[in-house]
Design a protein around this motif. Structure first.
Motif, mmCIF file in Angstrom:
data_model
loop_
_atom_site.group_PDB
_atom_site.id
_atom_site.type_symbol
_atom_site.label_atom_id
_atom_site.label_comp_id
_atom_site.label_asym_id
_atom_site.label_seq_id
_atom_site.Cartn_x
_atom_site.Cartn_y
_atom_site.Cartn_z
ATOM 1 N N VAL A 154 5.288 -14.958 16.782
ATOM 2 C CA VAL A 154 4.765 -13.785 16.070
ATOM 3 C C VAL A 154 5.298 -13.781 14.637
ATOM 4 C CG1 VAL A 154 4.731 -11.262 15.935
ATOM 5 C CG2 VAL A 154 4.536 -12.401 18.158
ATOM 6 N N LYS A 155 4.371 -13.776 13.686
ATOM 7 C CA LYS A 155 4.734 -13.739 12.269
ATOM 8 C C LYS A 155 4.393 -12.398 11.609
ATOM 9 C CE LYS A 155 6.361 -17.909 11.890
ATOM 10 N NZ LYS A 155 7.786 -18.120 11.524
ATOM 11 N N TYR A 156 3.404 -11.715 12.172
ATOM 12 C CA TYR A 156 3.052 -10.383 11.660
ATOM 13 C C TYR A 156 2.718 -9.488 12.838
ATOM 14 C CZ TYR A 156 0.597 -6.419 9.770
ATOM 15 O OH TYR A 156 0.226 -5.125 9.494
ATOM 16 N N SER A 157 3.108 -8.219 12.720
ATOM 17 C CA SER A 157 2.769 -7.215 13.724
ATOM 18 C C SER A 157 2.539 -5.880 13.030
ATOM 19 C CB SER A 157 3.920 -7.074 14.734
ATOM 20 O OG SER A 157 3.781 -5.897 15.491
ATOM 21 N N GLY A 158 1.476 -5.180 13.453
ATOM 22 C CA GLY A 158 1.262 -3.841 12.921
ATOM 23 C C GLY A 158 -0.195 -3.482 12.727
ATOM 24 N N ALA A 159 -0.463 -2.755 11.670
ATOM 25 C CA ALA A 159 -1.805 -2.273 11.382
ATOM 26 C C ALA A 159 -2.667 -3.390 10.788
ATOM 27 C CB ALA A 159 -1.731 -1.101 10.408
ATOM 28 N N ILE A 160 -3.971 -3.231 10.924
ATOM 29 C CA ILE A 160 -4.917 -4.185 10.323
ATOM 30 C C ILE A 160 -4.955 -3.982 8.811
ATOM 31 C CG2 ILE A 160 -7.349 -4.843 10.201
ATOM 32 C CD1 ILE A 160 -7.524 -3.869 13.178
ATOM 33 N N ASP A 161 -5.003 -2.722 8.406
ATOM 34 C CA ASP A 161 -5.014 -2.372 6.989
ATOM 35 C C ASP A 161 -4.478 -0.951 6.851
ATOM 36 O OD1 ASP A 161 -7.210 -0.592 7.532
ATOM 37 O OD2 ASP A 161 -8.598 -2.266 7.327
ATOM 38 N N ASP A 162 -4.584 -0.398 5.659
ATOM 39 C CA ASP A 162 -3.960 0.911 5.420
ATOM 40 C C ASP A 162 -4.932 2.074 5.402
ATOM 41 O OD1 ASP A 162 -5.279 0.514 3.016
ATOM 42 O OD2 ASP A 162 -3.550 1.028 1.758
ATOM 43 N N ASN A 163 -6.202 1.851 5.806
ATOM 44 C CA ASN A 163 -7.169 2.945 5.745
ATOM 45 C C ASN A 163 -8.261 2.735 6.789
ATOM 46 O OD1 ASN A 163 -9.092 4.934 4.991
ATOM 47 N ND2 ASN A 163 -8.336 4.898 2.888
ATOM 48 N N GLY A 164 -8.095 3.386 7.943
ATOM 49 C CA GLY A 164 -9.079 3.235 8.993
ATOM 50 C C GLY A 164 -10.411 3.870 8.663
ATOM 51 N N GLU A 165 -10.374 5.058 8.058
ATOM 52 C CA GLU A 165 -11.594 5.826 7.854
ATOM 53 C C GLU A 165 -12.466 5.280 6.727
ATOM 54 O OE1 GLU A 165 -12.973 10.497 7.270
ATOM 55 O OE2 GLU A 165 -10.860 9.942 7.145
ATOM 56 N N HIS A 166 -11.847 4.709 5.691
ATOM 57 C CA HIS A 166 -12.610 4.259 4.522
ATOM 58 C C HIS A 166 -12.366 2.772 4.279
ATOM 59 C CE1 HIS A 166 -13.681 8.366 3.513
ATOM 60 N NE2 HIS A 166 -12.417 8.711 3.638
ATOM 61 N N PRO A 167 -13.157 1.903 4.904
ATOM 62 C CA PRO A 167 -12.934 0.460 4.743
ATOM 63 C C PRO A 167 -13.054 -0.019 3.307
ATOM 64 C CG PRO A 167 -15.018 0.906 5.871
ATOM 65 C CD PRO A 167 -14.267 2.193 5.824
ATOM 66 N N GLU A 168 -13.870 0.672 2.523
ATOM 67 C CA GLU A 168 -14.047 0.265 1.126
ATOM 68 C C GLU A 168 -12.789 0.502 0.296
ATOM 69 O OE1 GLU A 168 -14.989 4.612 1.243
ATOM 70 O OE2 GLU A 168 -15.400 2.867 2.516
ATOM 71 N N LYS A 169 -11.901 1.357 0.780
ATOM 72 C CA LYS A 169 -10.649 1.642 0.068
ATOM 73 C C LYS A 169 -9.452 0.942 0.711
ATOM 74 C CE LYS A 169 -12.168 6.298 -1.311
ATOM 75 N NZ LYS A 169 -11.856 7.747 -1.211
ATOM 76 N N ALA A 170 -9.681 0.301 1.845
ATOM 77 C CA ALA A 170 -8.574 -0.237 2.633
ATOM 78 C C ALA A 170 -7.937 -1.459 1.976
ATOM 79 C CB ALA A 170 -9.061 -0.600 4.034
#
Length: 205
Positions: A154-170
């Motif tokens: 495992v090299k990374y663990s956590g969220a996919i990105d920082d904005n679930g609701e607004h992919p254009e801002k993520a």
């Protein structure tokens, strides 16, 4: 009316994220992940060893019912489209307890994979053993595992990105991590908090 709908979805996400036991920070990075074999929604069986040329994998623990997980299918398709060509395929795993959530049955998984036109395997972790081996917390919970000698680490663990609701801002957490790995550089941000619906395990080890 629109405001009420937004509030309802937000409340669901908050409830799914924070209900139950208090979230405990678990350091996932550095764990060695054993190979596994899980049933795909096309009724084939998928293992890590089926990808002999893979540099690594993006493993996403997700599910059918979680409002937060439902925000990501299009993004997951795009991630797999981009990185599978580089030898880093995406695998989605459902480790939710079907005795609690009827929506997490294998048949419902098949429906979701078809409706969302998944271009990656959506794997049924009926025993929850794969979820436990990763110590996956929520849906979605993203991992990047990388081949080191004969091990998957495992090299990374956590969220996919920082904005679930607004992919254009993520801002993606996965993409810079993969770039670091491809460049053989230390990861700038190897572990973040995952948010979404809590994965409850039937039997705690």
């Amino acid at each position: 009316m629109r405001l009420l709908r937004v509030f309802f979805v937000f409340a669901l996400i908050v409830f799914c994220s924070f209900s139950g036991d208090k979230y405990k920070i678990v350091k996932h990075v550095g764990m060695i992940i054993p190979d596994f074999t899980l049933r795909n929604t096309d009724n084939s069986f998928v293992s890590l060893k089926d990808y002999p040329n893979a540099k690594g994998f993006i493993v996403i623990f997700t599910c059918n019912h979680c409002p937060f997980a439902k925000l990501y299918p299009e993004r997951l398709n795009a991630i797999n489209e981009k990185y599978s060509k580089l030898g880093i395929p995406l695998l989605a795993v459902n480790s939710m307890d079907t005795s609690i959530y009827e929506d997490e049955s294998f048949e419902k998984m098949q429906q979701v994979a078809k409706t969302e036109k998944y271009n990656f395997p959506y794997l049924y972790d009926a025993s929850q053993q794969v979820g436990k081996s990763f110590k996956a917390d929520h849906t979605p919970h993203a991992f990047i595992i990388w081949k080191e000698k004969d091990n998957w680490v495992v090299k990374y663990s956590g969220a996919i990105d920082d904005n679930g609701e607004h992919p254009e801002k993520a801002i993606s957490y996965i993409e810079p991590a993969i770039q670091n790995l491809l460049n053989k550089e230390p990861l700038n941000n190897p572990e973040t908090n995952s948010f979404g619906c809590r994965i409850y395990y039937r039997i705690q080890d």
